[in-house]
Structure formats: C-alpha cells, structure tokens
Enzyme design. Structure first.
Site, PDB file in Angstrom:
ATOM      1  N   HIS A  29      -7.596   9.278  -2.301  1.00 26.06           N
ATOM      2  CA  HIS A  29      -6.977   9.272  -0.974  1.00 26.06           C
ATOM      3  C   HIS A  29      -7.857   9.940   0.090  1.00 26.06           C
ATOM      4  O   HIS A  29      -7.900   9.518   1.236  1.00 26.06           O
ATOM      5  CB  HIS A  29      -5.632  10.015  -1.052  1.00 26.06           C
ATOM      6  CG  HIS A  29      -4.635   9.610  -0.025  1.00 26.06           C
ATOM      7  ND1 HIS A  29      -3.291   9.543  -0.267  1.00 26.06           N
ATOM      8  CD2 HIS A  29      -4.782   9.246   1.276  1.00 26.06           C
ATOM      9  CE1 HIS A  29      -2.657   9.160   0.828  1.00 26.06           C
ATOM     10  NE2 HIS A  29      -3.544   8.970   1.782  1.00 26.06           N
ATOM     11  N   ASP A  42       0.838  -1.206   0.000  1.00 22.01           N
ATOM     12  CA  ASP A  42       0.000   0.000   0.000  1.00 22.01           C
ATOM     13  C   ASP A  42       0.873   1.257   0.000  1.00 22.01           C
ATOM     14  O   ASP A  42       1.505   1.580   0.994  1.00 22.01           O
ATOM     15  CB  ASP A  42      -0.899   0.013   1.246  1.00 22.01           C
ATOM     16  CG  ASP A  42      -1.862   1.195   1.228  1.00 22.01           C
ATOM     17  OD1 ASP A  42      -2.901   1.080   0.548  1.00 22.01           O
ATOM     18  OD2 ASP A  42      -1.550   2.225   1.856  1.00 22.01           O
ATOM     19  N   TYR A  48       3.179   9.703  -0.420  1.00 24.11           N
ATOM     20  CA  TYR A  48       4.188   9.065   0.448  1.00 24.11           C
ATOM     21  C   TYR A  48       5.609   9.220  -0.118  1.00 24.11           C
ATOM     22  O   TYR A  48       6.588   9.023   0.594  1.00 24.11           O
ATOM     23  CB  TYR A  48       3.927   7.560   0.642  1.00 24.11           C
ATOM     24  CG  TYR A  48       2.601   7.192   1.284  1.00 24.11           C
ATOM     25  CD1 TYR A  48       1.770   8.144   1.848  1.00 24.11           C
ATOM     26  CD2 TYR A  48       2.192   5.856   1.325  1.00 24.11           C
ATOM     27  CE1 TYR A  48       0.546   7.789   2.414  1.00 24.11           C
ATOM     28  CE2 TYR A  48       0.976   5.497   1.894  1.00 24.11           C
ATOM     29  CZ  TYR A  48       0.157   6.474   2.430  1.00 24.11           C
ATOM     30  OH  TYR A  48      -1.045   6.109   2.988  1.00 24.11           O
ATOM     31  N   LYS A  81      -2.542   5.838  -4.557  1.00 20.97           N
ATOM     32  CA  LYS A  81      -3.681   6.733  -4.293  1.00 20.97           C
ATOM     33  C   LYS A  81      -3.526   8.098  -4.951  1.00 20.97           C
ATOM     34  O   LYS A  81      -2.412   8.609  -5.080  1.00 20.97           O
ATOM     35  CB  LYS A  81      -3.845   6.928  -2.769  1.00 20.97           C
ATOM     36  CG  LYS A  81      -3.800   5.635  -1.984  1.00 20.97           C
ATOM     37  CD  LYS A  81      -4.075   5.834  -0.502  1.00 20.97           C
ATOM     38  CE  LYS A  81      -3.710   4.585   0.273  1.00 20.97           C
ATOM     39  NZ  LYS A  81      -2.312   4.529   0.707  1.00 20.97           N
TER      40      LYS A  81
END
Ligand SMILES: NC(=O)c1ccc[n+]([C@@H]2O[C@H](COP(=O)([O-])OP(=O)(O)OC[C@H]3O[C@@H](n4cnc5c(N)ncnc54)[C@H](OP(=O)(O)O)[C@@H]3O)[C@@H](O)[C@H]2O)c1
Length: 274
Positions: free
Chosen positions: A111, A48, A53, A78
């Site tokens: 997201h 994930d 990120y 996402k």
C-alpha cells in the site's frame, strides 16, 4: 479496436486486468456491499479494496451474492504499512484472504513504501504468488526511486504501480518510466477526490463532448493507457463513471488536459519516503 467496458490490459506476468474498477476508500461496509453490487450490474469487474479500508468482508459478500464466477472478477487488496516484513506480510495476507472469504486474490499491492521492511514484504509476496495465493503482485505510492530499488532486488518485477494520477497531477515521468519497464500504471483518485469536478476549464471541455467532468477525467486516464478506479457509493454515479466508452477525447483536448498539471495531490505524498 476501441475501448469498451470489457477492455483489459495484459500485465507483465500475462494476467489480464480490467481497465476500469470501483474504488472503495472511506466506504463503510454496508455501502461497500451495495456499491460493489451496483458496479457489477454496470459491468465493472475490478474492485479495489485494502485491509485498512475495513471493507474486505463486504467485498467478499457482494461477490458471493453476485452469482458471478470467480474467474470473471478481479479483486485487488493491499498490505498495510504496519505489516511490512516477511512474517508480518504473510500473516496480513492470510487475514485479508479470510476477510474476503476467497481462495486467492487477483492483485496484492504494497500500500505504501514507508513504515518498515518493504523488501521483506516483497519477498513474502513473491512466495504467495508462487503458491498461487495471488495471481499478481504490485505496489502503490512508489516513486521511481522506490521502483529502482525494488527492481534491483526482486525476482518478480511488480505488475502495477497504483498512484494518484489525474490532469492536476499528471505524473508524466513516472508514466514513461513504467511504460518502458512494462509496469502498468493504475490511477487512484482519478476524479481528484471530487475536488476539481467543477473547475471551469474542465467543465468547458466536458460540455463540448456532452459528458460530465468525471467522465472526461476517467476517459483522459484511459487514453493514457492507465487503469482507473473511481469511487462512488451512488448507483447513478457508478453507472455514469462506466459510461465512458462512447466518446474519444481529441488530441488537442488531451494536450489541454495534460497542461493542467499543477502537481496537486489530494491524497498522500510519497516523494519524501526514503
Ligand atoms: N493506494 C492508495 O494509497 C490509494 C489512495 C487513494 C485512493 N485509492 C483508491 O482509489 C479509489 C478512488 O480514489 P478516491 O476515493 O480518492 O477518489 P475519486 O474516485 O477520485 O473521487 C471520489 C469522489 O468523487 C465523487 N464522485 C464519484 N463519481 C462522481 C460523479 N460521477 N460525479 C460527481 N461526483 C462523483 C464521490 O462521491 P460519492 O461516493 O458520494 O458518489 C467521491 O466523493 C479509492 O476509493 C481507492 O480504492 C488508493
């Protein structure tokens, strides 16, 4: 048949998704690469990540180095909230795909419901799915109201809602809502972002099973038929978090854990997003 490391759930579009995955929020690229390699060695197949990120590149690299075939892994990324709307979402997806170095992603999620035209984003995602660029599309941080709106406007219903979910935030109503509509709930921060791992009430239960509190939290999620994506950058913990298939939490202890709900959030609160 009992759950195992290879267990998966069937999503509402027929795609299968592993029940256990590795989370990568707040993980630097170098650590992400190593963590994914450890996770694959431990038997995880779901990873994930998210554009925000900053470690999509590392995920792609670790996958290519793993020697696993593309069909054997399940990669989620996402759409960030600044990229809402049909055009921006399409461009953001292309960027994620380039970062990952993949031809397609397995699951693409919105997201966060706020920040822009989420329905426009969804239309773009439906098109990407039709074109075979992602195998499944879903959402994250959506409340029942957000889901109601989306279900009213979507051609393809979301396959997944990824939300914060653990005994201290047992979102029972949302879980029931999703079950009735065949939307798979996916638990983020299933370890409470490490905030409650020493809670005596939890330690007490864990010691009776000869398991860690982290393992009990993950098993609780699995027994609620929720997909869990614990994050760790440590090899030993990554393996420990996968060692959750040799015990069963009793009905009494499941209820005890359910009753720990305090509505506690360690991540975002989407309930105020219109
Ligand atoms: N969609 C969203 O908005 C959203 C929001 C939050 C999270 N997520 C996803 O969900 C994933 C998991 O959530 P999270 O990262 O918030 O937290 P989490 O998985 O609940 O907890 C991670 C924390 O627990 C520690 N830990 C992991 N395994 C452990 C063990 N066996 N024993 C003791 N400590 C352990 C980790 O430390 P070490 O790394 O040092 O081991 C880290 O500090 C994220 O990484 C991300 O992929 C999504």
């Amino acid at each position: 048949m009992g759950l195992g490391i290879d267990s998966s759930v069937e999503l509402n579009n027929g795609v299968r998704m592993p029940c256990l995955g590795l989370g990568l929020w707040k993980v630097a690229p170098k650590d992400a690469r190593d963590a994914v390699i450890h996770a694959f060695a431990a038997g995880y197949r779901l990873i994930d990540t998210a554009m925000i990120y900053g470690n999509e590149n590392a995920v792609g690299e670790a996958f290519r180095d793993s020697g696993l075939s593309r069909e054997d892994v399940f990669i989620t990324t996402k759409l960030w909230r600044e990229h809402h709307g049909f055009e921006k979402a399409t461009r953001a997806f292309e960027r994620s795909l380039r970062n990952l170095g993949l031809d397609y992603v397995d699951l693409y999620l919105i997201h966060w419901p706020g920040g822009g035209d989420r329905i426009g984003s969804w239309k773009a995602m439906e098109k990407l799915q039709e074109e075979g660029r992602c195998r499944a599309i879903g959402v994250s941080n959506f409340t029942m109201d957000h889901l109601d709106e989306l279900l009213g406007k979507a051609r393809c219903p979301p396959v997944v809602d990824q939300v914060e979910f653990h005994p201290y935030l047992y979102q029972k109503d949302l879980l029931g809502y999703c079950k009735t509509r065949n939307i798979q709930l996916e638990a983020y921060s299933p370890l409470t972002h490490a905030n409650k791992l020493s809670d005596p009430a939890l330690t007490d239960i864990a010691s009776r099973y000869g398991k860690s509190t982290a393992q009990v939290l993950l098993r609780w999620g699995l027994q609620h038929r929720v997909v869990v994506i614990p994050k760790s950058i440590h090899r030993e913990r990554i393996f420990q978090n996968a060692d959750i298939f040799d015990f069963q939490i009793s009905r009494e202890d499941m209820l005890r854990l359910d009753k720990m709900d305090e509505g506690l959030r360690f991540s975002w609160d989407p309930t105020q997003v219109p």
